[in-house]
Design a protein around this motif. Sequence first.
Motif, short mmCIF file in Angstrom:
data_model
loop_
_atom_site.label_atom_id
_atom_site.label_comp_id
_atom_site.label_asym_id
_atom_site.label_seq_id
_atom_site.Cartn_x
_atom_site.Cartn_y
_atom_site.Cartn_z
N TYR A 138 12.81 -26.13 -23.48
CA TYR A 138 12.31 -27.23 -22.64
C TYR A 138 13.13 -27.35 -21.36
CZ TYR A 138 16.36 -29.69 -24.56
OH TYR A 138 17.63 -30.04 -24.92
N VAL A 139 12.52 -28.04 -20.39
CA VAL A 139 13.22 -28.48 -19.18
C VAL A 139 12.87 -29.94 -18.97
CG1 VAL A 139 13.42 -28.27 -16.68
CG2 VAL A 139 13.23 -26.21 -18.09
N LEU A 140 13.89 -30.78 -18.88
CA LEU A 140 13.71 -32.19 -18.58
C LEU A 140 14.04 -32.42 -17.11
CD1 LEU A 140 15.59 -33.83 -21.61
CD2 LEU A 140 13.16 -33.27 -21.47
N THR A 141 13.20 -33.18 -16.41
CA THR A 141 13.51 -33.56 -15.03
C THR A 141 13.44 -35.08 -14.93
OG1 THR A 141 11.18 -33.20 -14.42
CG2 THR A 141 12.72 -31.41 -13.97
N PHE A 142 14.42 -35.66 -14.26
CA PHE A 142 14.51 -37.11 -14.08
C PHE A 142 14.48 -37.41 -12.58
CE2 PHE A 142 16.57 -36.04 -18.04
CZ PHE A 142 16.14 -37.01 -18.93
N GLN A 143 13.49 -38.20 -12.17
CA GLN A 143 13.34 -38.54 -10.75
C GLN A 143 13.37 -40.05 -10.58
OE1 GLN A 143 10.21 -36.41 -8.62
NE2 GLN A 143 9.80 -35.20 -10.46
N GLU A 144 13.81 -40.45 -9.38
CA GLU A 144 13.92 -41.88 -9.12
C GLU A 144 12.56 -42.53 -8.93
OE1 GLU A 144 16.54 -44.90 -6.28
OE2 GLU A 144 16.55 -42.74 -5.90
N ILE A 145 11.66 -41.87 -8.20
CA ILE A 145 10.33 -42.42 -7.93
C ILE A 145 9.29 -41.33 -8.15
CG2 ILE A 145 11.13 -44.16 -6.28
CD1 ILE A 145 10.32 -42.30 -4.03
N GLU A 146 8.04 -41.74 -8.27
CA GLU A 146 6.96 -40.79 -8.46
C GLU A 146 6.68 -40.06 -7.15
OE1 GLU A 146 2.33 -40.78 -10.06
OE2 GLU A 146 3.54 -42.62 -10.12
N GLY A 147 6.39 -38.76 -7.25
CA GLY A 147 6.17 -37.95 -6.06
C GLY A 147 7.32 -36.99 -5.85
N ASP A 148 7.00 -35.69 -5.69
CA ASP A 148 8.05 -34.69 -5.57
C ASP A 148 7.53 -33.48 -4.81
OD1 ASP A 148 6.50 -33.21 -7.47
OD2 ASP A 148 7.47 -34.30 -9.08
N VAL A 149 8.28 -32.37 -4.91
CA VAL A 149 7.92 -31.14 -4.19
C VAL A 149 7.48 -30.05 -5.15
CG1 VAL A 149 9.52 -31.67 -2.31
CG2 VAL A 149 10.32 -30.31 -4.25
N PHE A 150 7.02 -30.45 -6.34
CA PHE A 150 6.73 -29.47 -7.40
C PHE A 150 5.24 -29.17 -7.58
CE2 PHE A 150 10.71 -31.45 -9.36
CZ PHE A 150 11.53 -30.55 -8.71
N ASN A 151 4.41 -29.60 -6.66
CA ASN A 151 2.97 -29.38 -6.83
C ASN A 151 2.63 -27.89 -6.92
OD1 ASN A 151 2.31 -32.08 -6.89
ND2 ASN A 151 2.04 -32.22 -4.68
N ASN A 152 3.34 -27.07 -6.18
CA ASN A 152 3.09 -25.63 -6.23
C ASN A 152 3.42 -25.07 -7.62
OD1 ASN A 152 2.45 -23.02 -5.13
ND2 ASN A 152 4.64 -22.61 -5.06
N VAL A 153 4.50 -25.57 -8.23
CA VAL A 153 4.86 -25.14 -9.59
C VAL A 153 3.79 -25.56 -10.58
CG1 VAL A 153 6.59 -25.33 -11.42
CG2 VAL A 153 7.32 -25.25 -9.02
N ARG A 154 3.28 -26.78 -10.43
CA ARG A 154 2.22 -27.24 -11.33
C ARG A 154 0.97 -26.38 -11.20
NH1 ARG A 154 4.46 -32.24 -9.31
NH2 ARG A 154 5.52 -33.39 -10.99
N ASP A 155 0.61 -26.04 -9.96
CA ASP A 155 -0.57 -25.20 -9.76
C ASP A 155 -0.39 -23.82 -10.38
OD1 ASP A 155 -1.82 -27.24 -8.40
OD2 ASP A 155 -1.22 -26.53 -6.40
N ARG A 156 0.81 -23.28 -10.25
CA ARG A 156 1.07 -21.96 -10.87
C ARG A 156 0.98 -22.03 -12.38
NH1 ARG A 156 6.73 -20.79 -8.35
NH2 ARG A 156 6.76 -19.10 -9.91
N LEU A 157 1.42 -23.13 -12.96
CA LEU A 157 1.30 -23.29 -14.41
C LEU A 157 -0.17 -23.40 -14.82
CD1 LEU A 157 4.23 -25.79 -15.12
CD2 LEU A 157 4.03 -23.46 -16.00
N ARG A 158 -0.95 -24.19 -14.08
CA ARG A 158 -2.36 -24.39 -14.44
C ARG A 158 -3.16 -23.09 -14.33
NH1 ARG A 158 -1.74 -29.16 -10.68
NH2 ARG A 158 -1.26 -30.96 -12.01
N LEU A 159 -2.88 -22.33 -13.26
CA LEU A 159 -3.67 -21.13 -12.99
C LEU A 159 -3.05 -19.86 -13.57
CD1 LEU A 159 -4.48 -21.92 -9.23
CD2 LEU A 159 -5.93 -22.33 -11.24
N ALA A 160 -1.88 -20.01 -14.19
CA ALA A 160 -1.17 -18.86 -14.76
C ALA A 160 -0.87 -17.81 -13.70
CB ALA A 160 -1.96 -18.24 -15.92
N ASN A 161 -0.49 -18.27 -12.51
CA ASN A 161 -0.14 -17.35 -11.42
C ASN A 161 1.28 -16.84 -11.60
OD1 ASN A 161 -2.61 -17.65 -10.23
ND2 ASN A 161 -1.95 -19.18 -8.71
N GLY A 162 1.47 -15.53 -11.42
CA GLY A 162 2.80 -14.96 -11.48
C GLY A 162 3.33 -14.89 -12.90
N ARG A 163 4.65 -14.99 -13.02
CA ARG A 163 5.34 -14.79 -14.31
C ARG A 163 5.63 -16.09 -15.04
NH1 ARG A 163 7.60 -12.09 -10.16
NH2 ARG A 163 7.60 -9.81 -10.20
#
Length: 355
Positions: A138-163
């Motif tokens: 697992y990876v846990l991430t803790f953020q102060e507020i909602e909203g971040d710079v990880f949308n590209n990572v989420r899209d890669r997970l959804r579409l199974a892009n890359g490794r």
Amino acid sequence: MAKKRTNKYKKHIKQSPGSIIYTGENPTEKLFIDAFDYNNSFINELELKSVEEAFNFKKTESVSWININGLNHIKDIEKVGKHYNLHPLIIADIANTSQRPKIDVYDDYIFVVLKMLYYDDNENIKIEQISLVLGSNYVLTFQEIEGDVFNNVRDRLRLANGRIRTLGPDYLLYALIDAIVDHYYIVAETMSNKIEDLEEALFNGNINENLSQEVLNLKKEVLKIRRSIFPIREIISRIEKNEHALIEQNTIQYYRDIYDHVIQLSDSVDISREMIWSLMDMYMTTISNKMNEVMKVLTIMASIFIPLTFIAGIYGMNFDNIPELHYKYSYYILWGVMILIFIGMIYYFKKKKWL
């Protein structure tokens, strides 16, 4: 009136070590938890309603990314930390938003603190702390507020892009850190553009009353960016050299790529820092040159009138024939001429931006 400064460290005075104290500026932020559970053949994206729902991912055979927003919810953060066997000092560091970017390595997990940088709509720099915990699955991430710079990572997970769906949580940690570092490029480019705009304004002599404040603000922004970027070199270096069981050897090369990016960003920030110092020197030089121009004109005017005043001082009004002395409205005309000269000089000085 001087701006009142807040002291984030004051909350820790007289507190025992490991006390969990939220030091951020968003005490009313709602708790929001989302999760990705995946492997190379499936993905499950969830929005969790409570922290207890995040406990189920600890023993799964798939890889899980649990993202928790809302550090002001201290009790919930503490629950997650205890369930995942995080050290009390680590839980305290998660809630303390004034942490310097760092890495702490433990036997069964790795803890990383980074800063997310971005500009708001008014081009004011914003800094948000993010804490990442890498575990066995697992990876846990803790953020102060909602909203971040990880949308590209989420899209890669959804579409199974890359490794990303075929490798483990160590690669997911790399992808998240890489997304943060990549966003630094946008911040650095925006900073560079602002510096170039000010440099062009100074070079063209377009000096306004707020320019010195803008240069000072840029200097503060560069220092914030520098403090956020420079420690990452140490973080990546420790990941490379530690040979921790949670970091696969085939993933190390990806972390080295981040190290190269950080070196490049550090050079860019250093260049921006030098440019701002040059801007301050250029600003002072421009102000000095402008003052010299004003003094030159005033000196010429004074040089013209000094001999005339000298002659008038010697002879005064000692002439037998001065026709305007006997004119009925001479006094008022003289006052009118003096007032017109005064107003004309004020207008001229304002037009030349000397006043």
